[in-house]
Motif scaffolding. Structure first.
Motif, short mmCIF file in Angstrom:
data_model
loop_
_atom_site.label_atom_id
_atom_site.label_comp_id
_atom_site.label_asym_id
_atom_site.label_seq_id
_atom_site.Cartn_x
_atom_site.Cartn_y
_atom_site.Cartn_z
N VAL A 168 0.71 -1.18 0.08
CA VAL A 168 -0.02 -0.03 0.04
C VAL A 168 0.97 1.30 0.14
CG1 VAL A 168 -1.67 1.37 1.31
CG2 VAL A 168 -1.96 -1.15 1.30
N THR A 169 2.03 1.22 0.64
CA THR A 169 2.84 2.62 0.98
C THR A 169 3.53 2.81 -0.51
OG1 THR A 169 3.28 2.10 3.19
CG2 THR A 169 4.96 3.32 2.08
N ALA A 170 3.95 1.72 -1.03
CA ALA A 170 4.69 1.69 -2.37
C ALA A 170 3.82 2.18 -3.32
CB ALA A 170 5.01 -0.07 -2.90
N LEU A 171 2.41 1.89 -3.54
CA LEU A 171 1.50 2.57 -4.37
C LEU A 171 1.25 3.99 -4.05
CD1 LEU A 171 -1.27 -0.38 -4.54
CD2 LEU A 171 0.45 0.27 -6.50
N GLY A 172 1.20 4.22 -2.88
CA GLY A 172 1.06 5.62 -2.44
C GLY A 172 2.18 6.54 -2.65
N GLU A 173 3.46 6.14 -2.54
CA GLU A 173 4.48 6.92 -2.89
C GLU A 173 4.92 6.90 -4.26
OE1 GLU A 173 7.88 5.20 -0.67
OE2 GLU A 173 7.42 5.92 1.39
N THR A 174 4.53 6.05 -4.88
CA THR A 174 4.66 5.96 -6.53
C THR A 174 3.80 7.04 -7.17
OG1 THR A 174 5.22 3.67 -6.87
CG2 THR A 174 4.32 4.72 -8.69
N ASP A 175 2.54 7.07 -6.54
CA ASP A 175 1.67 8.05 -7.19
C ASP A 175 2.09 9.46 -6.80
OD1 ASP A 175 -0.70 9.41 -8.32
OD2 ASP A 175 -1.90 8.67 -6.74
N ALA A 176 2.47 9.53 -5.40
CA ALA A 176 2.84 11.05 -4.95
C ALA A 176 4.37 11.39 -5.70
CB ALA A 176 3.16 10.87 -3.47
N ALA A 177 5.17 10.38 -6.13
CA ALA A 177 6.46 11.06 -6.71
C ALA A 177 6.24 11.19 -8.00
CB ALA A 177 7.59 9.92 -6.35
N ASN A 178 5.10 10.60 -8.67
CA ASN A 178 5.01 11.09 -10.16
C ASN A 178 3.50 11.48 -10.23
OD1 ASN A 178 7.33 9.17 -11.51
ND2 ASN A 178 6.38 8.11 -9.76
N PRO A 179 3.46 12.79 -9.85
CA PRO A 179 2.06 13.47 -9.88
C PRO A 179 1.60 13.56 -11.12
CG PRO A 179 3.83 15.18 -9.57
CD PRO A 179 4.61 13.77 -9.34
N ALA A 180 2.10 13.57 -12.27
CA ALA A 180 1.43 13.88 -13.87
C ALA A 180 1.50 12.37 -14.44
CB ALA A 180 2.39 14.85 -14.55
N LEU A 181 1.81 11.29 -13.75
CA LEU A 181 1.50 9.89 -14.34
C LEU A 181 0.38 9.69 -14.79
CD1 LEU A 181 3.34 7.41 -15.04
CD2 LEU A 181 2.53 6.62 -12.71
N LEU A 182 -0.69 9.98 -13.96
CA LEU A 182 -2.03 9.71 -14.53
C LEU A 182 -2.86 10.76 -15.02
CD1 LEU A 182 -3.02 7.35 -11.59
CD2 LEU A 182 -2.28 6.77 -13.65
N ASP A 183 -2.22 11.93 -15.50
CA ASP A 183 -3.20 13.08 -16.02
C ASP A 183 -3.90 12.88 -16.90
OD1 ASP A 183 -1.93 14.70 -13.90
OD2 ASP A 183 -0.57 15.91 -15.29
#
Length: 253
Positions: free
Chosen positions: A221-236
């Motif tokens: 769960v932490t890995a998913l959250g940190e991946t999203d936070a570190a790549n804010p434009a990934l899912l734009d």
């Protein structure tokens, strides 16, 4: 160990909910106190009882009853087994969580094979329910890193996991729109993630919703959250498609 109280509800309490009661009582009698009730109860169907007995599940304690007879009791989980029961306001005073499942009513067919198939499907769903609510399943041994990262190595599957983690739950049609992919492609990817116990699904009427598996270990769960936070434009791009989706299901719009 404190038992959690589970009430299965369907329309007539003559087949599906009685079978579900018998299955959960057999699988985890020490962890759940279980009962069933109907919004319009009828007598137990003989084929339901026959299939249970053939599966060596106890039927002596089973009897159909009205939901009014249990409305003053506390239930940790109310699990409805048909759309009609899910859509009706249930006269229950104290409920922890309501879960909506949808299983076909075997009574109209009145065939042994139909009852046996519903019993089989109920058993599989209830096994998953029990597994999800076992604290032991959170152990990392159930999520070895190599297969997990292999599953997330595909860009589509990773995007699905990150979107669902961000939105808490999404239905299949929303994921189709967000990823601009065909429904068979998304369904295949969802199936692969579900097989790895990374996602769970729940049908509500015509929609099937997906959430992160409640048993996911903290490191994942932490890995998913940190991946999203570190790549804010990934899912734009995916988020823009999702926000512009026409006829988005009302429940998660």
């Amino acid at each position: 160990m404190n038992q959690r109280r589970v009430l299965f509800v369907c329309n007539s309490n003559s087949a599906r909910s009685l079978m579900a009661e018998a299955v959960l009582r057999d699988i985890a009698p020490d962890r759940f106190e279980v009962a069933s009730a109907g919004t319009s109860p009828e007598a137990p169907h003989p084929l339901a009882l026959q299939c249970l007995e053939e599966a060596r599940l106890a039927t002596s304690a089973l009897h159909s009853k009205s939901i009014d007879s249990v409305k003053n009791e506390h239930w940790d989980y109310i699990i409805t087994l048909c759309d009609k029961a899910a859509q009706e306001p249930l006269p229950l005073d104290s409920v922890g969580q309501t879960i909506a499942w949808d299983f076909p009513d075997p009574v109209p067919a009145n065939r042994h094979a139909t009852f046996a198939l519903v019993l089989k499907d109920l058993r599989e769903r209830i096994k998953l329910f029990v597994m999800v609510h076992q604290k032991e399943v959170r152990s990392s041994e159930h999520y070895p890193p190599a297969p997990v990262f292999k599953a997330l190595g595909d860009e589509g599957r990773l995007a699905i996991m990150l979107l669902i983690a961000r939105h808490r739950e999404l239905c299949v049609c929303e994921l189709v729109a967000a990823l601009d992919a065909s429904q068979p492609t998304i369904s295949r990817q969802l199936g692969q993630l579900r097989e790895r116990h990374l996602l769970v699904d729940e049908r509500r009427g015509q929609w099937v919703y997906y959430r992160l598996h409640p048993a996911l270990p903290d490191w994942l769960v932490t890995a998913l959250g940190e991946t999203d936070a570190a790549n804010p434009a990934l899912l734009d791009t995916e988020e823009e498609r999702l926000s512009n989706m026409p006829n988005r299901p009302e429940n998660c719009a």
